[in-house]
Design a protein around this motif. Structure first.
Motif, PDB file in Angstrom:
ATOM      1  N   UNK A 152       0.810  -1.231   0.000  1.00  0.00           N
ATOM      2  CA  UNK A 152       0.000   0.000   0.000  1.00  0.00           C
ATOM      3  C   UNK A 152       0.841   1.277   0.000  1.00  0.00           C
ATOM      4  N   UNK A 153       2.020   1.212   0.618  1.00  0.00           N
ATOM      5  CA  UNK A 153       2.885   2.395   0.652  1.00  0.00           C
ATOM      6  C   UNK A 153       3.558   2.654  -0.703  1.00  0.00           C
ATOM      7  N   UNK A 154       3.420   1.711  -1.651  1.00  0.00           N
ATOM      8  CA  UNK A 154       3.968   1.857  -3.007  1.00  0.00           C
ATOM      9  C   UNK A 154       2.864   1.526  -4.021  1.00  0.00           C
ATOM     10  N   UNK A 155       1.871   2.409  -4.183  1.00  0.00           N
ATOM     11  CA  UNK A 155       0.748   2.111  -5.087  1.00  0.00           C
ATOM     12  C   UNK A 155       1.163   1.970  -6.549  1.00  0.00           C
ATOM     13  N   UNK A 156       2.369   2.417  -6.875  1.00  0.00           N
ATOM     14  CA  UNK A 156       2.845   2.270  -8.247  1.00  0.00           C
ATOM     15  C   UNK A 156       3.273   0.828  -8.553  1.00  0.00           C
ATOM     16  N   UNK A 157       3.460   0.020  -7.506  1.00  0.00           N
ATOM     17  CA  UNK A 157       3.864  -1.375  -7.681  1.00  0.00           C
ATOM     18  C   UNK A 157       2.610  -2.232  -7.806  1.00  0.00           C
ATOM     19  N   UNK A 158       2.349  -2.671  -9.030  1.00  0.00           N
ATOM     20  CA  UNK A 158       1.143  -3.449  -9.332  1.00  0.00           C
ATOM     21  C   UNK A 158       1.525  -4.853  -9.752  1.00  0.00           C
ATOM     22  N   UNK A 159       0.802  -5.830  -9.226  1.00  0.00           N
ATOM     23  CA  UNK A 159       0.956  -7.200  -9.695  1.00  0.00           C
ATOM     24  C   UNK A 159      -0.210  -7.518 -10.623  1.00  0.00           C
ATOM     25  N   UNK A 160       0.105  -8.101 -11.771  1.00  0.00           N
ATOM     26  CA  UNK A 160      -0.887  -8.511 -12.741  1.00  0.00           C
ATOM     27  C   UNK A 160      -1.412  -9.889 -12.342  1.00  0.00           C
ATOM     28  N   UNK A 161      -2.676 -10.136 -12.624  1.00  0.00           N
ATOM     29  CA  UNK A 161      -3.289 -11.428 -12.298  1.00  0.00           C
ATOM     30  C   UNK A 161      -3.616 -12.189 -13.568  1.00  0.00           C
ATOM     31  N   UNK A 162      -3.293 -13.481 -13.534  1.00  0.00           N
ATOM     32  CA  UNK A 162      -3.689 -14.432 -14.573  1.00  0.00           C
ATOM     33  C   UNK A 162      -4.519 -15.505 -13.894  1.00  0.00           C
ATOM     34  N   UNK A 163      -5.505 -16.038 -14.625  1.00  0.00           N
ATOM     35  CA  UNK A 163      -6.338 -17.090 -14.076  1.00  0.00           C
ATOM     36  C   UNK A 163      -6.632 -18.151 -15.135  1.00  0.00           C
ATOM     37  N   UNK A 164      -6.914 -19.326 -14.657  1.00  0.00           N
ATOM     38  CA  UNK A 164      -7.279 -20.457 -15.523  1.00  0.00           C
ATOM     39  C   UNK A 164      -8.459 -21.147 -14.876  1.00  0.00           C
ATOM     40  N   UNK A 165      -9.558 -21.251 -15.619  1.00  0.00           N
ATOM     41  CA  UNK A 165     -10.735 -21.981 -15.129  1.00  0.00           C
ATOM     42  C   UNK A 165     -10.539 -23.442 -15.451  1.00  0.00           C
ATOM     43  N   UNK A 166     -10.766 -24.283 -14.461  1.00  0.00           N
ATOM     44  CA  UNK A 166     -10.591 -25.732 -14.661  1.00  0.00           C
ATOM     45  C   UNK A 166     -11.935 -26.437 -14.827  1.00  0.00           C
TER      46      UNK A 166
END
Length: 166
Positions: A152-166
């Motif tokens: 939260x103290x670094x809002x510029x650091x974003x993680x991208x999410x990938x998903x796979x439906x099984x």
């Protein structure tokens, strides 16, 4: 495939921790906030094995890389929803890249999740383009609505999410 995928052994914890830490360091993936804390997490394979399944790729006893598979409801999940498994801390030793190690480790996680989870999810940094290609080849799709900011103290650091439906 000229290597095997199997659970990490206790005698291999330090080696896998070093492979994981070095992969993140060499690729410049720890250039945020209190990176020393996360470096410690990457190295602490014993802690991960107590809470999740840690798999390695090995060739004649030499470790090539590893991944943490968090089953549905596992305590190490960062963003998995009910019924979803999660992949964390995928790392391949620099000298083992290009051999299909990363893809084999991710596929092993998908195989574990099949039949026991509704889907599988993972986070990745925007700069991890080789990993993105692996995920997409295996059928994962981007889920931008699930992207998140772990610091939260670094809002510029974003993680991208990938998903796979099984």
């Amino acid at each position: 495939m000229d290597f095997e995928i199997r659970p990490v052994g206790p005698a291999e914890h330090d080696e896998l921790g070093e492979i994981t830490a070095q992969a993140y360091l060499r690729d410049g993936l720890l250039a945020f906030g209190d990176a020393d804390w996360y470096l410690g997490e990457l190295k602490d394979v014993a802690k991960r094995t107590a809470a999740a399944d840690v798999l390695v790729a090995a060739d004649s006893g030499r470790l090539l890389g590893g991944v943490t598979y968090v089953p549905s409801g596992g305590p190490m999940a960062d963003l998995a929803r009910s019924g979803e498994a999660e992949i964390r801390m995928l790392a391949v030793a620099h000298e083992a890249r290009g051999r299909g190690v990363g893809q084999a480790l991710v596929q092993a996680c998908v195989d574990r999740a099949t039949g026991s989870a509704t889907g599988i999810v993972l986070s990745t940094q925007p700069s991890m383009r080789a990993a993105h290609r692996i995920y997409e080849r295996l059928g994962f799709t981007r889920a931008p609505e699930r992207d998140w900011h772990p610091l939260p103290e670094h809002p510029e650091f974003t993680l991208l999410t990938y998903e796979l439906t099984l």
